[in-house]
Design a protein around this motif. Structure first.
Motif, PDB file in Angstrom:
ATOM      1  N   SER A 163      -6.355   3.984   4.752  1.00  0.00           N
ATOM      2  CA  SER A 163      -6.540   3.733   6.174  1.00  0.00           C
ATOM      3  C   SER A 163      -7.481   4.810   6.690  1.00  0.00           C
ATOM      4  N   THR A 164      -8.289   4.486   7.676  1.00  0.00           N
ATOM      5  CA  THR A 164      -9.292   5.429   8.154  1.00  0.00           C
ATOM      6  C   THR A 164      -8.967   5.924   9.561  1.00  0.00           C
ATOM      7  N   TYR A 165      -9.403   7.132   9.850  1.00  0.00           N
ATOM      8  CA  TYR A 165      -9.228   7.721  11.175  1.00  0.00           C
ATOM      9  C   TYR A 165     -10.366   8.714  11.402  1.00  0.00           C
ATOM     10  N   GLU A 166     -10.490   9.204  12.619  1.00  0.00           N
ATOM     11  CA  GLU A 166     -11.514  10.190  12.937  1.00  0.00           C
ATOM     12  C   GLU A 166     -10.873  11.523  13.275  1.00  0.00           C
ATOM     13  N   LEU A 226      14.756  11.331   8.909  1.00  0.00           N
ATOM     14  CA  LEU A 226      14.083  10.081   9.237  1.00  0.00           C
ATOM     15  C   LEU A 226      12.707  10.425   9.787  1.00  0.00           C
ATOM     16  N   ASP A 227      11.677  10.052   9.069  1.00  0.00           N
ATOM     17  CA  ASP A 227      10.307  10.197   9.547  1.00  0.00           C
ATOM     18  C   ASP A 227       9.783   8.835   9.977  1.00  0.00           C
ATOM     19  N   MET A 228       9.016   8.822  11.050  1.00  0.00           N
ATOM     20  CA  MET A 228       8.302   7.634  11.508  1.00  0.00           C
ATOM     21  C   MET A 228       6.844   8.025  11.628  1.00  0.00           C
ATOM     22  N   ILE A 229       5.954   7.157  11.175  1.00  0.00           N
ATOM     23  CA  ILE A 229       4.548   7.525  11.186  1.00  0.00           C
ATOM     24  C   ILE A 229       3.687   6.366  11.662  1.00  0.00           C
ATOM     25  N   ALA A 230       2.717   6.694  12.525  1.00  0.00           N
ATOM     26  CA  ALA A 230       1.787   5.710  13.071  1.00  0.00           C
ATOM     27  C   ALA A 230       0.551   5.632  12.183  1.00  0.00           C
ATOM     28  N   ILE A 231       0.253   4.432  11.686  1.00  0.00           N
ATOM     29  CA  ILE A 231      -0.863   4.204  10.772  1.00  0.00           C
ATOM     30  C   ILE A 231      -1.946   3.413  11.514  1.00  0.00           C
ATOM     31  N   PRO A 232      -3.200   3.871  11.514  1.00  0.00           N
ATOM     32  CA  PRO A 232      -4.254   3.135  12.221  1.00  0.00           C
ATOM     33  C   PRO A 232      -4.474   1.720  11.704  1.00  0.00           C
ATOM     34  N   THR A 248       7.077   3.208   8.461  1.00  0.00           N
ATOM     35  CA  THR A 248       5.655   3.143   8.799  1.00  0.00           C
ATOM     36  C   THR A 248       5.445   2.106   9.909  1.00  0.00           C
ATOM     37  N   TYR A 249       4.510   2.426  10.815  1.00  0.00           N
ATOM     38  CA  TYR A 249       4.270   1.588  11.988  1.00  0.00           C
ATOM     39  C   TYR A 249       2.773   1.380  12.209  1.00  0.00           C
ATOM     40  N   ARG A 250       2.433   0.253  12.788  1.00  0.00           N
ATOM     41  CA  ARG A 250       1.137   0.126  13.442  1.00  0.00           C
ATOM     42  C   ARG A 250       1.127   1.071  14.640  1.00  0.00           C
ATOM     43  N   GLU A 251      -0.004   1.704  14.915  1.00  0.00           N
ATOM     44  CA  GLU A 251      -0.062   2.725  15.966  1.00  0.00           C
ATOM     45  C   GLU A 251       0.471   2.209  17.307  1.00  0.00           C
ATOM     46  N   THR A 252       0.069   1.004  17.689  1.00  0.00           N
ATOM     47  CA  THR A 252       0.464   0.480  18.999  1.00  0.00           C
ATOM     48  C   THR A 252       1.953   0.136  19.065  1.00  0.00           C
TER      49      THR A 252
END
Length: 327
Positions: free
Chosen positions: A121-124, A260-266, A280-284
């Motif tokens: 997945s890409t991010y800036e 418990l970790d939750m992470i936003a993925i672009p 894992t989650y979609r960012e929105t």
């Protein structure tokens, strides 16, 4: 070997008990190398081991089966990866001894761009485009990351080790037990998981910020996101802590993981994925910005949290009660 092609399920010659998985993602060239050692119980006379693998390159020089009782190392006489059926078939010159043993395999793969298996997945960051490595294994894509018995009923224990750039954060289902830094590379080892299906294994590697809180009984809860977005994770963090408290009472069983970790993925195909210990989650679907997010985003975070923590709590409760399930 053709007898195993076109079959809906894997044969039951061998039963996996635990996996020791080591992965080394290359986020620049979008590839990864890895090894897996599977503790197997050979339960029927056979000269074959058949498991799932897809889009992997298998190093035949480093495939072996070691019987626990005799310590004899057996090398397969033939190795075939049937891409259409997504199975790896190992044929041995002699019948394998019944009982416990270890299957060892080295492999390589690509961090794909299809949001399944082990993908990128890409991010800036500071105006520069970067890659993160993410897993999404449901329904049957763990086989794109490591050879395994990739069927929900084939539950096992998982021990994960990651070799990653030293400046990055590496997450998995369980807490870190050891982290060794050697120059620009660090090796991160995690606690063994509870018994679970392959599709619940999770790994994420990238550059992240996080916010943190704890439940009343000491469970550490974190929300990870891109750098400079940590404040947008505070609402989801509050919902997570409250929901874990609710389900502890509702199921009359405490949350049985240490964190418990939750992470936003672009780049994420689903709304979220209920991996044990690392959702894992979609960012929105996870982040909420008071200035720009709509009220519907807040409602969505609450709904997803309730449904996914319900799934996690229920499956952990089932595991604690030693009940079996295909799902």
């Amino acid at each position: 070997m053709d007898r195993f092609k076109g079959q809906p399920r894997l044969p039951k010659f061998a039963v996996p008990k635990s996996y020791d998985i080591r992965l080394k993602p290359d986020l620049v060239h979008c590839r990864f190398a890895g090894s897996v050692a599977v503790n197997l119980d050979i339960v029927a006379a056979t000269s074959f081991i058949v498991l799932n693998a897809a889009e992997l390159s298998i190093n035949g020089d480093f495939v072996s089966f070691t019987n626990r009782d005799s310590s004899k190392v057996l090398k397969p006489s033939s190795i075939e990866l049937f891409q259409e059926d997504e199975i790896l078939v190992l044929e041995f010159p002699d019948t394998l001894p019944l009982g416990l043993g270890v299957l060892s395999i080295q492999f390589e793969g690509t961090l794909n761009d299809r949001m399944k298996g082990f993908y990128r997945s890409t991010y800036e960051h500071n105006g520069e485009k970067k890659n993160m490595a993410v897993t999404q294994f449901e329904p049957a894509d763990a086989r794109r990351c490591f050879p395994c018995w990739d069927e929900p009923a084939c539950k096992a224990i998982f021990k994960i080790t990651l070799d990653v750039p030293s400046e990055l954060i590496a997450l998995s289902n369980m807490p870190i037990v050891e982290e060794k830094i050697d120059g620009t590379l660090k090796t991160v080892s995690y606690q063994e998981s509870p018994i679970m299906s392959t599709y619940l294994v999770a790994v994420v590697v990238g550059l992240f910020d996080y916010v943190e809180d704890h439940t009343s009984d000491g469970i550490k809860v974190r929300v990870y996101c891109q750098v400079d977005k940590a404040n947008q994770g505070k609402f989801a963090l509050d919902v997570a802590v409250r929901t874990l408290e609710l389900y502890k009472d509702y199921f009359a069983c405490p949350y049985s993981l240490p964190k418990l970790d939750m992470i936003a993925i672009p780049d994420f195909a689903a709304g979220a994925m209920e991996n044990y210990g690392l959702v894992t989650y979609r960012e929105t679907a996870l982040l909420y910005d008071d200035q720009h997010s709509a009220a519907a985003n807040k409602q969505g975070i609450i709904c997803l949290s309730i449904s996914f923590y319900s799934l996690i709590s229920l499956t952990l409760f089932v595991q604690v009660e030693n009940m079996s399930s295909d799902y």
